[in-house]
Design an enzyme around this catalytic site. Structure first.
Site, PDB file in Angstrom:
ATOM      1  CB  SER A 297      26.275 -53.671  -6.392  1.00  0.00           C
ATOM      2  OG  SER A 297      26.240 -53.458  -7.776  1.00  0.00           O
TER       3      SER A 297
ATOM      4  N   PRO B 232      38.010 -53.128  -5.112  1.00  0.00           N
ATOM      5  CG  PRO B 232      39.085 -54.597  -6.562  1.00  0.00           C
ATOM      6  CD  PRO B 232      38.568 -54.493  -5.165  1.00  0.00           C
ATOM      7  CG  LEU B 233      36.955 -47.643  -8.019  1.00  0.00           C
ATOM      8  CD1 LEU B 233      37.132 -46.277  -8.675  1.00  0.00           C
ATOM      9  CD2 LEU B 233      35.773 -47.629  -7.080  1.00  0.00           C
ATOM     10  CB  ALA B 234      35.454 -50.872 -12.978  1.00  0.00           C
TER      11      ALA B 234
ATOM     12  CE  LYS C 176      29.031 -59.726  -8.637  1.00  0.00           C
ATOM     13  NZ  LYS C 176      29.832 -60.098  -9.750  1.00  0.00           N
TER      14      LYS C 176
ATOM     15  CG  ASP D 245      25.688 -57.570  -9.315  1.00  0.00           C
ATOM     16  OD1 ASP D 245      25.052 -58.487  -9.851  1.00  0.00           O
ATOM     17  OD2 ASP D 245      26.748 -57.102  -9.772  1.00  0.00           O
TER      18      ASP D 245
ATOM     19  CG  LEU E  31      35.826 -58.355  -6.940  1.00  0.00           C
ATOM     20  CD1 LEU E  31      37.028 -57.795  -6.187  1.00  0.00           C
ATOM     21  CD2 LEU E  31      35.641 -59.832  -6.599  1.00  0.00           C
ATOM     22  CB  ALA E  32      29.106 -56.537  -7.015  1.00  0.00           C
ATOM     23  N   GLY E  33      31.617 -53.920  -6.234  1.00  0.00           N
ATOM     24  CA  GLY E  33      31.934 -52.967  -5.171  1.00  0.00           C
ATOM     25  C   GLY E  33      30.928 -51.824  -5.074  1.00  0.00           C
TER      26      GLY E  33
HETATM   27  O1  C5P Z   1      22.412 -53.693 -13.170  1.00  0.00           O
HETATM   28  P1  C5P Z   1      23.707 -53.008 -13.359  1.00  0.00           P
HETATM   29  O2  C5P Z   1      23.582 -51.500 -13.289  1.00  0.00           O
HETATM   30  O3  C5P Z   1      24.806 -53.500 -12.487  1.00  0.00           O
HETATM   31  O4  C5P Z   1      24.146 -53.345 -14.840  1.00  0.00           O
HETATM   32  C1  C5P Z   1      25.184 -52.655 -15.493  1.00  0.00           C
HETATM   33  C2  C5P Z   1      25.155 -52.989 -16.967  1.00  0.00           C
HETATM   34  O5  C5P Z   1      25.544 -54.365 -17.159  1.00  0.00           O
HETATM   35  C3  C5P Z   1      23.805 -52.881 -17.638  1.00  0.00           C
HETATM   36  O6  C5P Z   1      23.546 -51.571 -18.066  1.00  0.00           O
HETATM   37  C4  C5P Z   1      23.945 -53.851 -18.809  1.00  0.00           C
HETATM   38  O7  C5P Z   1      24.684 -53.272 -19.843  1.00  0.00           O
HETATM   39  C5  C5P Z   1      24.794 -54.955 -18.211  1.00  0.00           C
HETATM   40  N1  C5P Z   1      23.972 -56.055 -17.669  1.00  0.00           N
HETATM   41  C6  C5P Z   1      23.326 -56.902 -18.542  1.00  0.00           C
HETATM   42  N2  C5P Z   1      22.546 -57.916 -18.055  1.00  0.00           N
HETATM   43  C7  C5P Z   1      22.413 -58.104 -16.722  1.00  0.00           C
HETATM   44  C8  C5P Z   1      23.071 -57.251 -15.805  1.00  0.00           C
HETATM   45  C9  C5P Z   1      23.852 -56.225 -16.318  1.00  0.00           C
HETATM   46  O8  C5P Z   1      23.439 -56.765 -19.764  1.00  0.00           O
HETATM   47  N3  C5P Z   1      21.648 -59.086 -16.281  1.00  0.00           N
END
Ligand code: C5P
Length: 316
Positions: free
Chosen positions: A121, A112-114, A27, A154, A117-119
């Protein structure tokens, strides 16, 4: 071993497959408006998600325990233990559906990792769809999206795909109704990743200062641009509140965006929390030309072309 077979036209009574292969896209965020930090540590978001044609693939086969293997991007770096989102997704589905979490899972990774691109997820979303079919739990996409929300902000979007509005912490998704149109993107992949929490923290830090970046307006302009189906109009409406924070942590990203501009991109922006940058092109030929120019500039580890919107996690 022969499998039981019940002659019935109901989906739930089909013989269970011995193997299911699911393809899932990456994404990007066409608009990523970041609101205030909430008490639960997440930020309130208003985002337009867009699924593009870079794919990972998760295959689920019958097994006596739960195992995960992988090949491709990040092999050797990505932990394949209980911390992996794929394993967590399989366990979450098994818990909800009250079945044994038994499967041999294999990931073919090209996102790619990190990378923003939400790989990870995407892989979780693919696992939910794959195991749902393998185990015959037949929960349906909305129920899978509910399980997905606990796995990551995501993940629900990647169960659905397309172009969608994300609210809450990003987990509440509703499709954006736009006339069918294909958008062409060039994806500039950086060396090494960026930590999403670090980028959000950096945005909070920048915003607490006197010259903090102004937050984006709501997504109205972007939604209107999608309806117009004119790449130049969409280019002017793209925006990402996390971009300033990603550039602050990785100043070289400014050079990548500049290289895209020089190479003729209609617009460029950091994807999600970065460090991947995406560039909008007027059409497929322009995208190919732009990708070749960007490659020559030597500012990215890898350059790929993609289009969107595409479907979310689906059996292939
Ligand atoms: O939801 P996800 O695990 O992908 O989020 C990773 C980190 O990104 C969260 O722990 C938070 O630090 C940050 N985040 C945030 N606000 C969001 C989504 C993610 O601060 N709406």
């Amino acid at each position: 071993m022969t499998e039981a077979w019940w002659p019935d036209d109901d989906d739930t009574d089909r013989p269970l497959p011995s193997s299911v292969r699911v393809r899932v896209p990456a994404k990007i965020n066409l608009h990523l408006g970041v609101g205030p930090l909430r008490a639960d540590g997440f930020h309130e978001l208003r985002t337009i998600y867009h699924a593009i044609s870079l794919y990972d693939e998760v295959t689920a086969r019958r097994g006596d325990t739960l195992t995960l293997t992988m090949e491709g991007e990040g092999a050797g770096d990505l932990a394949l233990d209980e911390s992996n989102l794929i394993i967590r997704a399989a366990r979450a589905l098994a818990d909800t559906a009250k079945v044994a979490a038994h499967a041999r899972l294999h990931l073919r990774k090209s996102i790619p990792l990190a990378g923003g691109l939400a790989g990870g997820s995407a892989d979780a979303a693919a696992t939910l769809v794959a195991c749902d079919a393998l185990w015959g739990t037949n929960l349906g996409r909305d129920e899978l999206a509910r399980i997905a929300a606990d796995l990551g902000s995501d993940v629900p979007f990647l169960v659905h795909g397309g172009t969608a509005l994300g609210t809450g912490r990003g987990e509440a998704v509703s499709p954006v109704l736009a006339r069918a149109h294909v958008w062409h993107w060039v994806v500039g992949i950086a060396d090494g990743g960026l930590s999403t929490p670090d980028v959000y923290r950096e945005l909070d830090r920048l915003r607490s200062g006197p010259d903090g970046p102004a937050p984006l307006d709501d997504a109205g302009e972007l939604m209107a641009a999608l309806r117009q189906r004119d790449p130049a109009v969409l280019a002017a409406a793209l925006g990402n509140d996390l971009q300033a924070a990603a550039i602050s942590l990785r100043p070289a990203l400014a050079e990548v965006l500049e290289a895209g501009r020089v190479a003729g991109a209609l617009a460029g922006l950091v994807s999600g929390s970065g460090p991947t940058c995406v560039f909008l092109a007027a059409g497929a030929e322009d995208a190919a030309r732009l990708a070749a120019e960007l490659e020559k500039a030597g500012v990215c580890r890898e350059v790929r072309v993609a289009h969107g919107p595409v479907l979310g996690a689906r059996s292939v």
